[in-house]
Design an enzyme around this catalytic site. Sequence first.
Site, PDB file in Angstrom:
ATOM      1  N   HIS A 121     -27.023 -75.233 -46.567  1.00  0.00           N
ATOM      2  CA  HIS A 121     -27.292 -75.068 -45.139  1.00  0.00           C
ATOM      3  C   HIS A 121     -26.049 -75.561 -44.387  1.00  0.00           C
ATOM      4  O   HIS A 121     -25.371 -76.478 -44.862  1.00  0.00           O
ATOM      5  CB  HIS A 121     -28.500 -75.937 -44.798  1.00  0.00           C
ATOM      6  CG  HIS A 121     -29.056 -75.759 -43.422  1.00  0.00           C
ATOM      7  ND1 HIS A 121     -28.496 -76.359 -42.314  1.00  0.00           N
ATOM      8  CD2 HIS A 121     -30.110 -75.052 -42.963  1.00  0.00           C
ATOM      9  CE1 HIS A 121     -29.208 -76.034 -41.249  1.00  0.00           C
ATOM     10  NE2 HIS A 121     -30.190 -75.246 -41.605  1.00  0.00           N
ATOM     11  N   ASP A 198     -29.763 -83.009 -50.383  1.00  0.00           N
ATOM     12  CA  ASP A 198     -30.420 -82.542 -49.173  1.00  0.00           C
ATOM     13  C   ASP A 198     -31.796 -82.003 -49.582  1.00  0.00           C
ATOM     14  O   ASP A 198     -31.908 -80.916 -50.126  1.00  0.00           O
ATOM     15  CB  ASP A 198     -29.549 -81.443 -48.535  1.00  0.00           C
ATOM     16  CG  ASP A 198     -30.272 -80.673 -47.445  1.00  0.00           C
ATOM     17  OD1 ASP A 198     -31.465 -80.941 -47.199  1.00  0.00           O
ATOM     18  OD2 ASP A 198     -29.648 -79.782 -46.835  1.00  0.00           O
ATOM     19  N   GLN A 201     -35.879 -78.868 -47.958  1.00  0.00           N
ATOM     20  CA  GLN A 201     -36.845 -77.847 -48.371  1.00  0.00           C
ATOM     21  C   GLN A 201     -37.700 -78.296 -49.557  1.00  0.00           C
ATOM     22  O   GLN A 201     -38.518 -77.529 -50.049  1.00  0.00           O
ATOM     23  CB  GLN A 201     -36.118 -76.543 -48.738  1.00  0.00           C
ATOM     24  CG  GLN A 201     -35.403 -75.880 -47.575  1.00  0.00           C
ATOM     25  CD  GLN A 201     -36.367 -75.385 -46.510  1.00  0.00           C
ATOM     26  OE1 GLN A 201     -37.543 -75.127 -46.770  1.00  0.00           O
ATOM     27  NE2 GLN A 201     -35.875 -75.227 -45.294  1.00  0.00           N
ATOM     28  N   LYS A 224     -40.454 -80.478 -41.408  1.00  0.00           N
ATOM     29  CA  LYS A 224     -40.648 -79.459 -42.450  1.00  0.00           C
ATOM     30  C   LYS A 224     -41.712 -79.926 -43.442  1.00  0.00           C
ATOM     31  O   LYS A 224     -41.922 -79.323 -44.482  1.00  0.00           O
ATOM     32  CB  LYS A 224     -39.332 -79.209 -43.192  1.00  0.00           C
ATOM     33  CG  LYS A 224     -38.249 -78.559 -42.309  1.00  0.00           C
ATOM     34  CD  LYS A 224     -37.021 -78.273 -43.135  1.00  0.00           C
ATOM     35  CE  LYS A 224     -35.795 -78.009 -42.282  1.00  0.00           C
ATOM     36  NZ  LYS A 224     -35.791 -76.709 -41.622  1.00  0.00           N
ATOM     37  N   CYS A 362     -28.767 -70.100 -41.125  1.00  0.00           N
ATOM     38  CA  CYS A 362     -27.772 -71.194 -41.150  1.00  0.00           C
ATOM     39  C   CYS A 362     -27.100 -71.315 -42.500  1.00  0.00           C
ATOM     40  O   CYS A 362     -26.755 -72.423 -42.936  1.00  0.00           O
ATOM     41  CB  CYS A 362     -28.394 -72.545 -40.761  1.00  0.00           C
ATOM     42  SG  CYS A 362     -28.976 -72.590 -39.091  1.00  0.00           S
TER      43      CYS A 362
HETATM   44  C1  LIG Z   1     -31.716 -77.013 -46.791  1.00  0.00           C
HETATM   45  C2  LIG Z   1     -31.686 -77.512 -45.383  1.00  0.00           C
HETATM   46  N1  LIG Z   1     -30.848 -78.494 -45.048  1.00  0.00           N
HETATM   47  C3  LIG Z   1     -30.801 -78.989 -43.802  1.00  0.00           C
HETATM   48  C4  LIG Z   1     -31.590 -78.493 -42.791  1.00  0.00           C
HETATM   49  C5  LIG Z   1     -31.484 -79.086 -41.413  1.00  0.00           C
HETATM   50  O1  LIG Z   1     -32.638 -79.764 -41.097  1.00  0.00           O
HETATM   51  P1  LIG Z   1     -32.872 -80.327 -39.611  1.00  0.00           P
HETATM   52  O2  LIG Z   1     -32.628 -79.176 -38.695  1.00  0.00           O
HETATM   53  O3  LIG Z   1     -34.281 -80.782 -39.615  1.00  0.00           O
HETATM   54  O4  LIG Z   1     -31.903 -81.431 -39.399  1.00  0.00           O
HETATM   55  C6  LIG Z   1     -32.459 -77.456 -43.085  1.00  0.00           C
HETATM   56  C7  LIG Z   1     -33.287 -76.857 -42.005  1.00  0.00           C
HETATM   57  O5  LIG Z   1     -33.405 -75.673 -41.861  1.00  0.00           O
HETATM   58  C8  LIG Z   1     -32.517 -76.955 -44.412  1.00  0.00           C
HETATM   59  O6  LIG Z   1     -33.349 -75.960 -44.728  1.00  0.00           O
END
Ligand SMILES: Cc1ncc(COP(=O)(O)O)c(C=O)c1O
Lengths: 404, 138
Positions: A121, A198, A201, A224, A362
């Site tokens: 992401h 990270d 998900q 999430k 993203c």
């Molecule tokens: C794999 C991953 N990393 C990071 C994020 C960013 O999360 P947040 O927008 O809650 O900071 C997301 C959100 O879509 C994600 O799917």
Amino acid sequence: MLDISKIRNQFPILSSKVNGEDLVYFDNGATTQKPQSVITAESNYYQNENSNVHRGVHFLSGLATDKFEETRITIQNFISAKHSHEIIFTKGTTDSINIVASGYRALLNKGDEIIISELEHHSNIVPWQMCCEQSGATLKVIPLLDNGSLDMIAFENFLSENTKLVSVSHISNTLGTINPIEEIIEKAQAVGAKVMIDGAQAAAHIPINMQSLGADFYCFSAHKLYGPTGVGVLYGKEFFLTKFPPYQGGGEMIKEVSFKKTTYACLPHKFEAGTPNIAGVVAFKSAIDFITELGLSNIAKYEEELLLYATEEVLKIEGLKIYGTAKNKSGIISFNINKLHPYDIGMIVDKMGIAIRTGHHCTQPIMERFNIPGTARISLAVYNTKEEIDICIKAIKKAKMMLS
Amino acid sequence: MNTIQNIQAEIVEDFEMFEDWMQKYEYLIELGKELALIEKQYKTEDNLIKGCQSRVWLHAEKQDGKIIYTADSDAIMTKGIIAILIRVLSEQKLEDIIHADLSFIDTIGLKEQLSVTRANGLVSMIKKMKLYALAYQN
Ligand SMILES: Cc1ncc(COP(=O)(O)O)c(C=O)c1O
């Protein structure tokens, strides 16, 4: 066995209508809906418990502080962390990654290397690019194989004594790939590198255990995970967080302040400058309780069943191609149909009450890798049903007919 | 006379015949397929409209004091929307384009049909079309 209709009843929004149709919500990768218990906890906090934390001597301040710290313990248990002070409350995954990246900025030198992957992401890419720019370190990117899994041979070839940190996602938000993080952690730590995962998900979908996993950092977002927006977690091993410089200066994070020298508070407060999102943190506990009651392994099993069914059914649509066909996959299906633009598909199914995500999610490097402008994405949660999948597929077929 | 006002009135009439969103969408898709396509050499970064989630290119040429627009997009619904705008504004006088009151968009409920991001894209498209006219005037 989970009683899905009982679960659905806990989510008020799921019985609403969109464009005159029953809502079918398949955008859980972006954010999940919230159960009544979370909504109630958040409003109850403001109605009955509101006060600032860790400050006052009065009754309400004590109550708010207790509630706030209760969530920390709940999360410690949820992810089997060794200490509760290894749990830092943040604004979300993005914030958590930025805290670690900004800490590394001061620790890295020219010649040091950070490894990320092609499926990250943007929030697990850009902070590291900034970190490298400012520290002189080099960023290396593990390439993707055609099925959307990581090229582990390339990864091993990247590893050397120069590798200081590996930061990869547990599950890809676009491809659904569950990355072999156990193997990544073991191999990276063998050359002396630290590992950040990270888990945005993953945390709501598969069980995670910090002590057996051994990751140095792990992060995720409450929103999430059936919880409120604006709250997240950074888990970090005690040893490392202690060594790390603070991220932001302000109230709460200090031990003593004077104009000669300020000393910093201990963990976790060192990283929690300013008044946090107290209501969100308090309600976060209800979200974790919701998951724990159902049991993450039950959730994982049910979502896998849904994923298999949905995959089988969408593949019956002629011309449909799924991006992300790794063996080990979570409940995410990214697809395109022939040369149709995903926005067109998304717009039409939206009119039928179905929420799917369209675009690059993203993850522009993934789009570049597969040479596509974007995909349409179905992402599942525990309250979704096979009937909803049927409705969605019927709508996609209709969209395809209208657009072809 | 094909004034901006007249064409808008025609479009409003067209849309009044539609009974549901599906007919509107089908109409937009049809228009999208018939859009006067931009020539390849004009599909440049400069002609790309910012604010649209799908990519939209718009080109304008001046002929006898009027402006002729051509466009393209990778999404067909977007093409349909820009086709409507072109039908209204293309081959009109500079002055008229610059001062055009495009109230028909609200009348036909086009914005409500679109998600917010698309509605923003629509605003960007109109702005770019007017900017072209302004640029040619100076
Ligand atoms: C794999 C991953 N990393 C990071 C994020 C960013 O999360 P947040 O927008 O809650 O900071 C997301 C959100 O879509 C994600 O799917």
